[in-house]
Write a protein that holds these residues in place. Structure first.
Motif, PDB file in Angstrom:
ATOM      1  N   GLY A   1     -29.158 -30.733  11.999  1.00  0.00           N
ATOM      2  CA  GLY A   1     -30.276 -29.823  11.830  1.00  0.00           C
ATOM      3  C   GLY A   1     -29.958 -28.402  12.251  1.00  0.00           C
ATOM      4  O   GLY A   1     -30.823 -27.643  12.652  1.00  0.00           O
ATOM      5  N   HIS A   2     -28.678 -28.058  12.126  1.00  0.00           N
ATOM      6  CA  HIS A   2     -28.194 -26.708  12.472  1.00  0.00           C
ATOM      7  C   HIS A   2     -28.505 -26.342  13.922  1.00  0.00           C
ATOM      8  O   HIS A   2     -28.864 -25.209  14.224  1.00  0.00           O
ATOM      9  CB  HIS A   2     -28.773 -25.672  11.500  1.00  0.00           C
ATOM     10  N   ALA A   3     -28.282 -27.327  14.809  1.00  0.00           N
ATOM     11  CA  ALA A   3     -28.601 -27.112  16.219  1.00  0.00           C
ATOM     12  C   ALA A   3     -27.420 -26.620  17.041  1.00  0.00           C
ATOM     13  O   ALA A   3     -27.605 -26.161  18.161  1.00  0.00           O
ATOM     14  CB  ALA A   3     -29.122 -28.418  16.823  1.00  0.00           C
ATOM     15  N   GLY A   4     -26.214 -26.746  16.540  1.00  0.00           N
ATOM     16  CA  GLY A   4     -25.047 -26.408  17.339  1.00  0.00           C
ATOM     17  C   GLY A   4     -24.818 -24.918  17.482  1.00  0.00           C
ATOM     18  O   GLY A   4     -25.189 -24.132  16.614  1.00  0.00           O
ATOM     19  N   PRO A   5     -24.174 -24.490  18.582  1.00  0.00           N
ATOM     20  CA  PRO A   5     -23.911 -23.074  18.817  1.00  0.00           C
ATOM     21  C   PRO A   5     -22.698 -22.537  18.065  1.00  0.00           C
ATOM     22  O   PRO A   5     -22.534 -21.321  17.937  1.00  0.00           O
ATOM     23  CB  PRO A   5     -23.677 -23.004  20.329  1.00  0.00           C
ATOM     24  N   ARG A   6     -21.825 -23.439  17.582  1.00  0.00           N
ATOM     25  CA  ARG A   6     -20.630 -23.001  16.866  1.00  0.00           C
ATOM     26  C   ARG A   6     -20.884 -22.979  15.362  1.00  0.00           C
ATOM     27  O   ARG A   6     -21.752 -23.690  14.851  1.00  0.00           O
ATOM     28  CB  ARG A   6     -19.452 -23.938  17.169  1.00  0.00           C
ATOM     29  N   THR A   7     -20.123 -22.178  14.650  1.00  0.00           N
ATOM     30  CA  THR A   7     -20.259 -22.092  13.197  1.00  0.00           C
ATOM     31  C   THR A   7     -19.347 -23.107  12.524  1.00  0.00           C
ATOM     32  O   THR A   7     -18.352 -23.555  13.114  1.00  0.00           O
ATOM     33  CB  THR A   7     -19.880 -20.692  12.705  1.00  0.00           C
ATOM     34  N   PRO A   8     -19.642 -23.471  11.276  1.00  0.00           N
ATOM     35  CA  PRO A   8     -18.719 -24.336  10.537  1.00  0.00           C
ATOM     36  C   PRO A   8     -17.321 -23.734  10.421  1.00  0.00           C
ATOM     37  O   PRO A   8     -16.327 -24.464  10.458  1.00  0.00           O
ATOM     38  CB  PRO A   8     -19.390 -24.464   9.164  1.00  0.00           C
TER      39      PRO A   8
END
Length: 242
Positions: free
Chosen positions: A204-211
């Motif tokens: 759900g796009h919760a992480g602090p890092r980018t793809p």
């Protein structure tokens, strides 16, 4: 056979998989954009091609033996070998359940993609990887699969006791070591990559890092020199405990 490396990334139409494909394409490799849906794979390949990357869509449902066999036949017919396989496709199906509340059916669905499909795809493509001068297999795992990290009550993942997902990534790590041990006497290297907590559809796009950040370690492992490691687990910052 072409001089450029041939690299297949599963689940490459979006997120970390797309960025891994993009990174490998940036090294000059021809990237096979594995995707369950033909249209999404084609759209992703066209987007990569607009950046000057040699990208080819490859319809591939990693959980479907017929689809996997057809994809392997396509790679053999059109390229004759496979230099790099990145097993990136994965699922996270839990929605906050405690381990004691996790139904077995959810584990089965999780393992079908995160573990069994990796074995299915790797076995189908390994004969083509053996034809490469220096084959590389990268399994996209997670720090949540590290027993050393998750067993630390003060560690960064202590608050994420996801029984199905975490154990599937631990199993994937064991799968990685098994293949690496079988292939130690070859020039094929097999490693696991931890992309870190990235903002993707998976969470759900919760992480602090980018793809883009998450893809770095997988690209690095996919392009290891011949004296590089095998049977190891790495994040962007270095080796991690199993």
């Amino acid at each position: 056979m072409s001089e450029a490396k041939i690299a297949l990334v599963t689940g490459a139409n979006k997120g970390i998989g797309y960025e891994i494909a993009r990174g490998l394409g940036g090294t000059g490799a021809t990237v096979l954009v594995g995707a369950r849906h033909r249209g999404r794979g084609t759209a992703a390949a066209e987007k990569l091609a607009a950046e000057g990357i040699r990208a080819v869509p490859l319809e591939l449902d990693v959980t479907d033996p017929v689809s996997v066999s057809a994809a392997a036949a396509t790679v053999e017919r059109e390229h004759g070998r496979l230099d790099v396989l990145v097993n990136n496709a994965g699922v996270l199906l839990e929605r906050g359940q405690r381990p004691s509340q996790t139904p077995v059916a959810l584990l089965e669905r999780t393992y079908a993609t995160n573990v069994y499909a990796v074995v299915l795809v790797t076995n189908a493509l390994l004969p083509l990887i053996r034809r490469a001068a220096s084959g590389r297999i990268v399994n996209v795992s997670s720090g949540l699969g590290s027993l050393g990290i998750t067993s630390d009550p003060t560690g960064p993942y202590a608050a994420f006791p996801l029984l199905a997902y975490n154990s599937s990534k631990s199993a994937l790590n064991a799968v990685t070591v098994s293949y690496a041990n079988e292939l130690r006497d070859t020039r094929i290297k097999v490693n696991a990559a931890d992309p870190g907590y990235c903002a993707t559809d998976l969470n759900g796009h919760a992480g602090p890092r980018t793809p883009e950040q998450g893809a770095i370690v997988a690209v690095r492992l996919a392009t290891l020199p011949d004296d590089g490691p095998t049977a190891r687990f790495f994040s962007e910052d270095g080796a991690e405990p199993w």
